[in-house]
Design an enzyme around this catalytic site. Structure first.
Site, PDB file in Angstrom:
ATOM      1  N   ASP A 170     -11.726 -42.279  25.196  1.00  0.00           N
ATOM      2  CA  ASP A 170     -11.146 -43.524  25.937  1.00  0.00           C
ATOM      3  C   ASP A 170     -12.078 -44.668  25.471  1.00  0.00           C
ATOM      4  OD1 ASP A 170      -9.270 -45.626  26.584  1.00  0.00           O
ATOM      5  OD2 ASP A 170      -9.434 -44.798  28.549  1.00  0.00           O
ATOM      6  N   ARG A 174     -13.455 -52.221  27.592  1.00  0.00           N
ATOM      7  CA  ARG A 174     -13.147 -51.832  29.199  1.00  0.00           C
ATOM      8  C   ARG A 174     -13.993 -50.666  29.837  1.00  0.00           C
ATOM      9  NH1 ARG A 174      -8.874 -50.793  26.398  1.00  0.00           N
ATOM     10  NH2 ARG A 174      -8.252 -48.233  26.434  1.00  0.00           N
ATOM     11  N   ASN A 175     -14.381 -49.665  28.951  1.00  0.00           N
ATOM     12  CA  ASN A 175     -15.194 -48.554  29.261  1.00  0.00           C
ATOM     13  C   ASN A 175     -16.581 -48.676  29.063  1.00  0.00           C
ATOM     14  OD1 ASN A 175     -12.863 -47.578  30.700  1.00  0.00           O
ATOM     15  ND2 ASN A 175     -12.011 -46.592  28.989  1.00  0.00           N
ATOM     16  N   ASP A 188     -17.199 -44.102  31.907  1.00  0.00           N
ATOM     17  CA  ASP A 188     -15.503 -43.550  32.288  1.00  0.00           C
ATOM     18  C   ASP A 188     -15.544 -42.354  31.351  1.00  0.00           C
ATOM     19  OD1 ASP A 188     -13.168 -43.673  33.655  1.00  0.00           O
ATOM     20  OD2 ASP A 188     -13.632 -45.758  33.952  1.00  0.00           O
TER      21      ASP A 188
END
Ligand code: ADE
Length: 307
Positions: A170, A174-175, A188
């Protein structure tokens, strides 16, 4: 404990006592909501001996109060993955400890002060759009060197993960978290696993816009090379200061097009050199995509060129 050649004690990573006691942790404000629970800023208290104690600001991930045992298993898997990444790397969020005896289970990780990279990029874009110039907005604005440096740093973090056979699954802006001096740290590991396998993500939408064609296909294949595809999409997020990839399409539409061979177009402000790197990440065949070591070398040359 074992001894190195100098005779000093060497604590093996496996021997490190990383189990925290719940009352060592004082929760502060909420930092965000993850896939399976919340992340809080917290103070960790350490008692060294009768005379000395210290505190440290950390980030603590906890599982939702009514989490299923499946979710608890996922956290324990994330923990096991992070245990493989214990020698700290500057571009990967470091695990400091855990509390598995407590319910909910807690993961204690390094606190990274400047939030996630996607918000960081979008704030910068908003600051650029402010028509009056004041010192504050001036100082916020990111230069091209910063953007290339973000890309390079994430590639180095991913190099490290790949060297530990860790597939992120992922990777997206955003991570990635932003620390002091604009340091980027890959974060994450909620989905990270150690081998190509099928994994249905429970109760959370798949990150379709970041997924490689082979991951979108019925095989749902995840490898380090599908992380390389996602890294290319992350480069797009960086150069566009946080645009959503395939902005004119729904996620489902984008997923179908990607499976048919479509890739993202060159953004207006993207140099030919950088788009060349992105295109390489988006070879339809995973084996044709460069390893993170090569991406990192190419980006380091661009960092030097910018200076
Ligand atoms: N948000 C999520 N994880 C975080 C961390 N480790 N530090 C700061 N903010 C976060």
């Amino acid at each position: 404990h074992s001894r190195d050649s100098s005779g000093a004690h060497v604590v093996e990573p496996e021997g490190r006592d990383m189990e925290f006691n719940p009352d060592q942790i004082t929760f502060l404000e909420e930092l965000g909501e993850g896939q399976f629970g919340k992340v809080h800023k917290a103070k960790a208290h350490f008692v060294h001996d009768q005379a000395r104690s210290s505190t440290m600001i950390v980030a603590v991930k906890t599982v939702k109060a009514h989490a299923s045992s499946e979710v608890r298993d996922d956290v324990l898997k994330e923990l096991r993955m992070m245990m493989r990444l214990l020698d700290p790397h500057p571009n990967v969020v470091t695990l400091l400890g855990y509390c598995t005896k407590s319910d909910p289970v807690m993961l204690v990780v390094e606190y990274v002060p400047n939030g996630d990279l996607l918000s960081f990029l979008r704030n910068d874009r908003a600051a650029r759009n402010v028509t009056y110039a004041n010192l504050h907005t001036e100082s916020r604005t990111l230069q091209n060197t910063d953007l290339i440096s973000f890309a390079w740093q994430v590639s180095k973090g991913m190099c490290y993960l790949a060297s530990k056979q860790c597939i992120h699954r992922d990777l997206a802006a955003r991570n990635v978290l932003v620390g002091k001096n604009k340091t980027c740290k890959v974060s994450d590991f909620g989905l990270a696993r150690d081998g190509p396998e099928y994994k249905k993500v429970k109760d959370s939408p798949l990150p379709l816009r970041w997924m490689a064609p082979e991951t979108l296909s019925i095989e749902r294949l995840y490898t380090t090379k599908s992380d390389v595809w996602s890294f290319g999409v992350l480069l797009y997020e960086i150069v566009t200061l946080g645009s959503t990839p395939y902005p004119t399409m729904s996620a489902q539409q984008a997923a179908l097009e990607v499976q048919m061979g479509m890739i993202l177009q060159k953004p207006t402000h993207c140099t030919g050199d950088l788009y060349f790197i992105m295109e390489n990440c988006w070879h339809f065949l995973p084996d044709e995509r460069p390893p993170f070591s090569e991406l990192s070398a190419a980006l380091s040359r661009l960092v030097v060129d910018e200076k």
